[in-house]
Design a protein around this motif. Structure first.
Motif, PDB file in Angstrom:
ATOM      1  N   ALA A  86     -56.814  40.758 -38.697  1.00 34.31           N
ATOM      2  CA  ALA A  86     -55.668  40.030 -39.260  1.00 34.31           C
ATOM      3  C   ALA A  86     -55.393  40.471 -40.686  1.00 34.31           C
ATOM      4  N   ASP A 118     -54.069  44.331 -40.479  1.00 34.75           N
ATOM      5  CA  ASP A 118     -52.697  44.445 -39.964  1.00 34.75           C
ATOM      6  C   ASP A 118     -51.706  43.569 -40.713  1.00 34.75           C
ATOM      7  N   ARG A 119     -52.194  42.786 -41.658  1.00 35.17           N
ATOM      8  CA  ARG A 119     -51.383  41.933 -42.528  1.00 35.17           C
ATOM      9  C   ARG A 119     -50.730  40.741 -41.818  1.00 35.17           C
ATOM     10  N   TYR A 120     -51.086  40.498 -40.567  1.00 36.95           N
ATOM     11  CA  TYR A 120     -50.465  39.331 -39.929  1.00 36.95           C
ATOM     12  C   TYR A 120     -51.138  38.029 -40.344  1.00 36.95           C
ATOM     13  N   ASN A 146     -50.913  37.076 -43.206  1.00 32.40           N
ATOM     14  CA  ASN A 146     -49.902  36.523 -44.110  1.00 32.40           C
ATOM     15  C   ASN A 146     -48.971  35.559 -43.378  1.00 32.40           C
ATOM     16  N   ASP A 147     -48.721  35.830 -42.084  1.00 36.07           N
ATOM     17  CA  ASP A 147     -47.882  34.924 -41.298  1.00 36.07           C
ATOM     18  C   ASP A 147     -48.569  33.575 -41.120  1.00 36.07           C
TER      19      ASP A 147
END
Length: 254
Positions: free
Chosen positions: A84, A87-89, A91-92
């Protein structure tokens, strides 16, 4: 999206991550642990007939289940939070209208779900395979809950701090796995000479193994209350540490 719906979404995502790849996440550890039971339990039971009054193949089952579950809980959560971040998700998740405790809980559920799927399956297989009993179910539930909280939270903490994927596997291969092997999985520490007998009591996984052994066999090298107390003493700080990281956003927020 409300906080409650956000938590449900995160829990679904983490459990689907396990169930969609079930041959890798669940089946493979079950097969590996079953082979341990067959190879060690049946091949050595002719030489080592009984330990502490129990057939050797029954004696090793709780330890093997412990080893499989703690590795699954840790590796699942370390990998999911590391991915996470990479992949920078994540941040969501952080920008969603969710409270930090909901994020911590949501990510922890995935590791707990995977570990329970593996442990439950191994327990079911062990009944017809070796005839292992279930003497203290309530104690078993309590020690499993504490153990999974500990290693799921530890996986999150390591996955958040890890700079490279190797950092997460280092903890599993160099720390958790060796501690599991010397935690009394294949033997009773009562047969060890000094100082190895005393050193075994420093190992936190020793108490987890003996807690599960008490739940299945009704026998343990130490008091079940001591096993529960020591495991809780590690589980609570580990979970609070993970909670602090989500509350502060440390190493999560850019």
């Amino acid at each position: 999206m409300s906080g409650g719906r956000g938590l449900v979404w995160l829990v679904k995502r983490e459990t689907l991550r396990v169930s969609k790849l079930w041959t890798q996440t669940v089946l493979a550890p079950i097969v590996a642990s079953s082979l341990f039971i067959v190879v060690f339990g049946f091949s050595l039971s002719g030489r080592i007939r009984h330990i502490e009054g129990f057939p050797y193949r029954e004696f090793i089952v709780p330890g093997l289940i412990t080893m499989a579950m703690v590795q699954a809980a840790y590796s699942n959560n370390a990998s999911t939070i590391f991915q996470a971040r990479f992949d920078r998700y994540v941040n969501d998740v952080l920008s969603a209208p969710m409270r930090p405790w909901q994020m911590t809980l949501g990510f922890n559920v995935g590791g707990i779900f995977r570990a329970l799927a593996i442990g439950g399956s191994l327990a079911v297989l062990s009944v017809p395979l070796v005839g292992v009993p279930l003497e203290r179910p309530f104690a078993l539930v309590a020690i499993v809950a504490l153990g999974l909280v500990l290693f799921s939270a530890l996986g999150l903490v390591v996955g958040i701090y890890a700079e490279h994927w190797d950092h997460t596997t280092f903890i599993q291969n160099i720390v958790i796995l060796p501690l599991a092997f010397v935690g009394g999985v294949f033997y009773s520490v009562s047969i060890l000479p000094s100082p190895w007998h005393e050193l075994s009591h420093v190992n936190p996984i020793f108490y987890l193994v003996n807690g599960l052994r008490y739940g299945f066999l009704g026998h343990s090298d130490v008091s079940i209350w001591l096993s529960l107390g020591v495991t809780a003493a590690f589980a609570i700080p580990a979970y609070l540490w993970a909670q602090y990281l989500f509350t502060s956003g440390k190493r999560l927020k850019p």
